[in-house]
Design an enzyme around this catalytic site. Structure first.
Site, mmCIF file in Angstrom:
data_model
loop_
_atom_site.group_PDB
_atom_site.id
_atom_site.type_symbol
_atom_site.label_atom_id
_atom_site.label_comp_id
_atom_site.label_asym_id
_atom_site.label_seq_id
_atom_site.Cartn_x
_atom_site.Cartn_y
_atom_site.Cartn_z
ATOM 1 N N CYS A 1 0.870 -1.183 0.000
ATOM 2 C CA CYS A 1 0.000 0.000 0.000
ATOM 3 C C CYS A 1 0.906 1.232 0.000
ATOM 4 O O CYS A 1 0.908 2.053 0.916
ATOM 5 C CB CYS A 1 -0.956 0.005 1.195
ATOM 6 N N PRO B 1 1.328 7.352 -2.451
ATOM 7 C CA PRO B 1 2.211 7.848 -3.518
ATOM 8 C C PRO B 1 3.710 7.711 -3.256
ATOM 9 O O PRO B 1 4.503 8.308 -3.978
ATOM 10 C CB PRO B 1 1.827 9.329 -3.597
ATOM 11 N N GLY B 2 4.094 6.952 -2.257
ATOM 12 C CA GLY B 2 5.512 6.644 -2.120
ATOM 13 C C GLY B 2 6.257 7.425 -1.047
ATOM 14 O O GLY B 2 7.476 7.364 -0.970
ATOM 15 N N LYS C 1 6.537 6.813 2.043
ATOM 16 C CA LYS C 1 7.308 5.951 2.950
ATOM 17 C C LYS C 1 8.311 5.092 2.181
ATOM 18 O O LYS C 1 9.357 4.735 2.712
ATOM 19 C CB LYS C 1 6.356 5.121 3.806
ATOM 20 N N CYS D 1 -3.358 5.965 9.261
ATOM 21 C CA CYS D 1 -3.534 7.366 9.679
ATOM 22 C C CYS D 1 -4.951 7.511 10.218
ATOM 23 O O CYS D 1 -5.660 8.453 9.882
ATOM 24 C CB CYS D 1 -3.223 8.346 8.552
HETATM 25 C C1 LIG Z 1 -2.504 5.365 3.385
HETATM 26 S S1 LIG Z 1 -2.383 5.176 1.677
HETATM 27 C C2 LIG Z 1 -0.682 4.789 1.478
HETATM 28 C C3 LIG Z 1 0.281 5.932 1.628
HETATM 29 C C4 LIG Z 1 1.706 5.538 1.267
HETATM 30 N N1 LIG Z 1 2.192 4.416 2.045
HETATM 31 C C5 LIG Z 1 2.689 6.677 1.426
HETATM 32 O O1 LIG Z 1 3.389 6.749 2.428
HETATM 33 O O2 LIG Z 1 2.773 7.514 0.520
HETATM 34 C C6 LIG Z 1 -3.144 3.627 1.427
HETATM 35 C C7 LIG Z 1 -2.958 3.046 0.061
HETATM 36 O O3 LIG Z 1 -3.549 1.733 0.056
HETATM 37 C C8 LIG Z 1 -3.884 1.435 -1.284
HETATM 38 N N2 LIG Z 1 -4.762 0.243 -1.266
HETATM 39 C C9 LIG Z 1 -6.075 0.176 -0.957
HETATM 40 N N3 LIG Z 1 -6.501 -1.095 -1.041
HETATM 41 C C10 LIG Z 1 -5.438 -1.857 -1.399
HETATM 42 C C11 LIG Z 1 -5.244 -3.237 -1.650
HETATM 43 N N4 LIG Z 1 -6.248 -4.124 -1.524
HETATM 44 N N5 LIG Z 1 -4.023 -3.657 -2.017
HETATM 45 C C12 LIG Z 1 -3.001 -2.791 -2.160
HETATM 46 N N6 LIG Z 1 -3.127 -1.465 -1.955
HETATM 47 C C13 LIG Z 1 -4.322 -1.001 -1.558
HETATM 48 C C14 LIG Z 1 -4.503 2.738 -1.770
HETATM 49 O O4 LIG Z 1 -4.481 2.805 -3.181
HETATM 50 C C15 LIG Z 1 -3.598 3.779 -1.097
HETATM 51 O O5 LIG Z 1 -2.610 4.231 -1.983
#
Ligand SMILES: C[S@@+](CC[C@H](N)C(=O)[O-])C[C@H]1O[C@@H](n2cnc3c(N)ncnc32)[C@H](O)[C@@H]1O
Length: 439
Positions: free
Chosen positions: A264, A267-268, A270, A385
């Site tokens: 997940c 946008p990167g 982390k 979050c």
């Molecule tokens: C909290 S955001 C991630 C932020 C990211 N880690 C960062 O630090 O920039 C959660 C992410 O989970 C993704 N997501 C939702 N359901 C998912 C799934 N079943 N498998 C993989 N990614 C998923 C969403 O597209 C979203 O980008």
């Protein structure tokens, strides 16, 4: 001579009405369920640089204090505008917001908002909008005095109930932080400078900022500024990231040479932090959203870092994993985002109570699917979050109950696993992390 494109650009830039564009954006969020972070960047391309910040302020501001504005309009109009006229309801909100919350002179706010009706091709509504805004001005003091007792702390009732139940002592503090504009935090790329050195560069650029004692790369700007004003932003010296979000990669403690899954990832934010800490680690970044995955690649490029980036569903790792196990996994799970309401106030109106149970199920499915891909003695950090216990401590408690080879590592107790951070006005966002080890 002007080319066709620049001719139309020229016409657009000189004929648009900013209040009308703001009303359209708010309409798209509240009536069509789109997010501010999708709608605003697109509309900002149509306005001059000078107006970009004001467009953002009007849209975020209206959405932040929506129940107050709804109540004001309810006091001023016998019947709300509906159907095709609904957009003018939001235009009136934009007008009242300017009169109440900005320093825009009242005559300019009024004239520009009323003119919005002309550019929305309903000049016949000018009189109505003018009348409502002038009536508001006349009664402003009394209405503003009354509104706080009826606006439910600017949160939907279901969410306020959850927050009050989970935080009987701290709920007011959380609500107050949610209703503020967010602070701007930077993450200093330690490959180039220490946080202290970068602070000196900010001072030279006349940008006031302070260090954070708990996060080694974090700096808070006393006043937000455009990214291109930050020294070395394009060269990757610094990234915009809240200090609580910086805690995820810090807790993961990645090391060079290790294989790391960032699940997940888009946008990167982390992914790049992991690689700044351990540039020789082998990172696989996965996200389900193809559009957002593009932003992971852009962020890696700006920072000149390398990871394997793939689109994939966290519930189905056999579709994208090679079968190899990872030394470390960061699962930054999809969640209610109730810890970042001050950054995304539209969450309050786009989320529904029913979404929470669905998110809890999705998170547990991803956790269960990914656990077999962690090596023995490996570390998994689960982060959200969110400030809701269902998605956080209760989620991890249930996981530990299902997996006897999982143990908590320095984050909370078995009864209340993980570290829960609540949003603070000048501090970090609301966040949760739990670190697990596999036996
Ligand atoms: C909290 S955001 C991630 C932020 C990211 N880690 C960062 O630090 O920039 C959660 C992410 O989970 C993704 N997501 C939702 N359901 C998912 C799934 N079943 N498998 C993989 N990614 C998923 C969403 O597209 C979203 O980008």
């Amino acid at each position: 001579m002007l080319t066709t494109v620049s001719f139309f650009d020229h016409i657009m830039k000189n004929t648009y009405n900013l209040r009308n564009i703001a009303a359209k954006a708010i309409h798209q969020v509240l009536e069509q369920g789109q997010s501010l972070s999708t709608v605003i960047p697109e509309l900002q391309q149509r306005v001059s640089d000078k107006d970009k910040a004001l467009l953002q302020e009007l849209c975020f501001g209206v959405i932040r204090v929506l129940p107050q504005l709804e109540w004001f309009i309810g006091q001023l109009m016998a019947k709300p505008l509906k159907g095709k006229q609904r957009i003018f309801h939001y235009l009136i909100m934009v007008g009242i917001y300017q009169l109440t919350y900005t320093r825009i002179p009242a005559h300019a706010a009024l004239a520009e908002t009323v003119n919005g009706a002309i550019s929305l091709k309903r000049p016949q509504l000018k009189g109505l909008i003018n009348g409502v805004l002038r009536q508001f001005q006349r009664q402003q003091q009394t209405l503003v005095e009354q509104v706080n007792s009826v606006s439910c702390h600017l949160h939907p009732k279901w969410l306020l109930d959850h927050i009050q139940k989970a935080y009987p002592q701290d709920w007011q503090k959380i609500i107050d932080a949610n209703n503020q504009k967010p602070p701007m935090w930077l993450r200093v790329n330690q490959r180039y400078h220490s946080a202290n050195q970068y602070l000196a560069l900010l001072q030279e650029a006349n940008i006031e900022a302070e260090l954070d004692e708990n996060h080694p790369s974090a700096i808070r700007l006393l006043n937000p500024c455009p990214v291109n004003a930050l020294p070395g932003f394009d060269q990757g010296w610094v990234t915009i990231q809240d200090r609580s979000a910086q805690g995820c990669a810090e807790l993961l403690t990645p090391c060079d040479g290790e294989s790391i899954l960032d699940l997940c990832a888009a946008p990167g934010g982390k992914t790049t932090h992991i690689l700044e800490i351990a540039p020789k680690s082998k990172v696989l970044a996965i996200d389900i959203d193809e559009q957002r995955i593009k932003r992971v690649k852009e962020n890696l490029q700006r920072l000149n870092l390398h990871a394997v980036v793939k689109t994939g569903d966290g519930r189905l790792p056999h579709e994208w994993a090679t079968g190899e196990q990872f030394d470390r996994i960061l699962l930054d799970a999809p969640c209610s985002a109730t810890g970042v309401i001050r950054r995304h106030p539209d969450i309050k109106w786009l989320r529904r109570n029913e979404d929470i149970d669905q998110l809890v199920t999705l998170q547990s499915e991803i956790l269960d699917a990914i656990w077999p891909y962690l090596k023995k003695n490996g570390t998994l950090v689960y982060a959200t979050c969110s400030i809701l216990p269902h998605e956080n401590s209760q989620q991890i408690k249930a996981f530990l109950g299902r997996h006897t080879d999982a143990a908590l590592s320095d984050t909370g107790t078995l009864d209340k696993p993980g570290i829960q951070i609540i949003p603070e006005t000048t501090g970090g966002d609301g966040f949760f992390y739990a670190r697990l080890t596999k036996y």
